[in-house]
Design a protein around this motif. Sequence first.
Motif, PDB file in Angstrom:
ATOM      1  N   VAL A 159       0.842  -1.209   0.000  1.00  0.00           N
ATOM      2  CA  VAL A 159       0.000   0.000   0.000  1.00  0.00           C
ATOM      3  C   VAL A 159       0.873   1.254   0.000  1.00  0.00           C
ATOM      4  O   VAL A 159       0.598   2.227  -0.701  1.00  0.00           O
ATOM      5  CB  VAL A 159      -0.954  -0.023   1.210  1.00  0.00           C
ATOM      6  N   ILE A 160       1.971   1.231   0.787  1.00  0.00           N
ATOM      7  CA  ILE A 160       2.837   2.408   0.857  1.00  0.00           C
ATOM      8  C   ILE A 160       3.499   2.667  -0.491  1.00  0.00           C
ATOM      9  O   ILE A 160       3.547   3.802  -0.973  1.00  0.00           O
ATOM     10  CB  ILE A 160       3.888   2.213   1.971  1.00  0.00           C
ATOM     11  N   GLU A 195       1.596   6.684  -6.840  1.00  0.00           N
ATOM     12  CA  GLU A 195       0.438   7.506  -7.162  1.00  0.00           C
ATOM     13  C   GLU A 195       0.763   8.995  -7.084  1.00  0.00           C
ATOM     14  O   GLU A 195       0.281   9.793  -7.891  1.00  0.00           O
ATOM     15  CB  GLU A 195      -0.670   7.164  -6.175  1.00  0.00           C
ATOM     16  N   VAL A 196       1.603   9.364  -6.111  1.00  0.00           N
ATOM     17  CA  VAL A 196       1.852  10.790  -5.898  1.00  0.00           C
ATOM     18  C   VAL A 196       2.613  11.394  -7.083  1.00  0.00           C
ATOM     19  O   VAL A 196       2.430  12.570  -7.402  1.00  0.00           O
ATOM     20  CB  VAL A 196       2.575  11.028  -4.561  1.00  0.00           C
ATOM     21  N   LEU A 222       0.001  12.291  -9.555  1.00  0.00           N
ATOM     22  CA  LEU A 222      -0.767  13.451  -9.115  1.00  0.00           C
ATOM     23  C   LEU A 222       0.046  14.728  -9.247  1.00  0.00           C
ATOM     24  O   LEU A 222      -0.505  15.794  -9.550  1.00  0.00           O
ATOM     25  CB  LEU A 222      -1.217  13.246  -7.664  1.00  0.00           C
ATOM     26  N   LEU A 223       1.384  14.623  -9.045  1.00  0.00           N
ATOM     27  CA  LEU A 223       2.244  15.795  -9.236  1.00  0.00           C
ATOM     28  C   LEU A 223       2.209  16.235 -10.690  1.00  0.00           C
ATOM     29  O   LEU A 223       2.141  17.429 -10.989  1.00  0.00           O
ATOM     30  CB  LEU A 223       3.677  15.465  -8.830  1.00  0.00           C
ATOM     31  N   PHE A 279      -0.238  15.767 -12.695  1.00  0.00           N
ATOM     32  CA  PHE A 279      -1.560  16.369 -12.900  1.00  0.00           C
ATOM     33  C   PHE A 279      -1.564  17.818 -12.421  1.00  0.00           C
ATOM     34  O   PHE A 279      -2.073  18.713 -13.097  1.00  0.00           O
ATOM     35  CB  PHE A 279      -2.598  15.547 -12.145  1.00  0.00           C
ATOM     36  N   ALA A 312       1.058   4.118  -2.877  1.00  0.00           N
ATOM     37  CA  ALA A 312       0.804   5.536  -2.609  1.00  0.00           C
ATOM     38  C   ALA A 312       1.951   6.398  -3.123  1.00  0.00           C
ATOM     39  O   ALA A 312       1.736   7.515  -3.602  1.00  0.00           O
ATOM     40  CB  ALA A 312       0.610   5.759  -1.108  1.00  0.00           C
ATOM     41  N   MET A 313       3.188   5.859  -3.033  1.00  0.00           N
ATOM     42  CA  MET A 313       4.329   6.640  -3.519  1.00  0.00           C
ATOM     43  C   MET A 313       4.316   6.763  -5.030  1.00  0.00           C
ATOM     44  O   MET A 313       4.722   7.795  -5.581  1.00  0.00           O
ATOM     45  CB  MET A 313       5.624   5.979  -3.059  1.00  0.00           C
TER      46      MET A 313
END
Lengths: 282, 78
Positions: free
Chosen positions: B56-57, B63-64, B67-68, B70, B60-61
């Motif tokens: 999961v961690i 994914e960020v 998102l950056l 984006f 999330a890393m």
Amino acid sequence: MTQLFAATDIHISLKAEQLFTFGPLTVTNSMIYGLLCAILLAAVMIFATRRSKLLPGKNRLTAIVEAITEYVIGVLEGAFGSREKAAKFAPVFGFYFFFIIFNNMLGLLPIVGPGVYSSIEGAHTPLFRPFTADLNGTIAMSVIAIIMVQYLSIKEQGGKKHLQHYFTDKPKNPINFFIGILEVFGEFTRILSLSLRLFLNTAVGEILIAVFTSMIIASGRTPIAVLPILLFEALVAYIQAYVFTVLAGTYLGMAISHAEHHDEHQASLTSGQVEARGLHGG
Amino acid sequence: MVELFADAASSLAISKGIMLGVAFAAAALGLGLVGSSYMKALGRNPEAGKAATSVVIIAAMIEVTALLAFLLGAFLLG
């Protein structure tokens, strides 16, 4: 003043908007929401813990809060390696879990974000904005988390051991010294990554919901198709709370694991090591 | 100065589109790799379920970064 789902023009803003000024302080909509959430969360927690008993009765709220606390301690157990440590530090890191999940879940309500507008001082801005969808809020949260990690690490094992976590036990060695300085800078990277992850996930989720809602509203239909996205955002809310809690816990776990390694080597064996020893007859 | 890009306005829009597409595709690929490796490990050795926290961690890393991209593409550039 109140318009629910009535905005056909998309209202997208990455930063929190000013509602009014209170002396030199600019009060934004995310501050109002964060304060409201904190008070509400404190009220729920106080109400739930006052009814806490050894033999649970019919109080559902207490049961739910206790179950989530149990889960958070279980999650932190993986980060710290022992249940005693997890239960000891659960008040600090469990707070982040509860606060983030409470903030994000309430942030999915239609009254938060571009739903209810304020008309204070003639401003036409949303009255509420999720506290976690404001970079100021998430940076504040992660700065507090990192400072708490430093404080708890020093309190747990003393300042010397804490510095050894960065500079190892031979700081005169130039390589160790340089790596130590890099490690200290790593703490600032952690602040940045923790805060940006939480902020971007929540803010992008809000934008996604706003875009889909306005797209469907523009064609004159009821926005039921937003429901799957809302459910997805509920999942994201949980995952972000989990990741923030686990990462903050892991940072402290890494900082205080060195002390154990030297003193209680026998006690901190993992199950795999125990198994390997058993196989070799040790 | 030689004008390499003839129409600045439309090239900005195209570049934003390419940037977001590449970033999201790469992030999706990374998440897929993490998921497939986890499932493979779980199939070989059910004890690997302990690694769920790390999975999961890492997810999330990854994914960020998307998102950056984006954030940069949708709001900061132009």
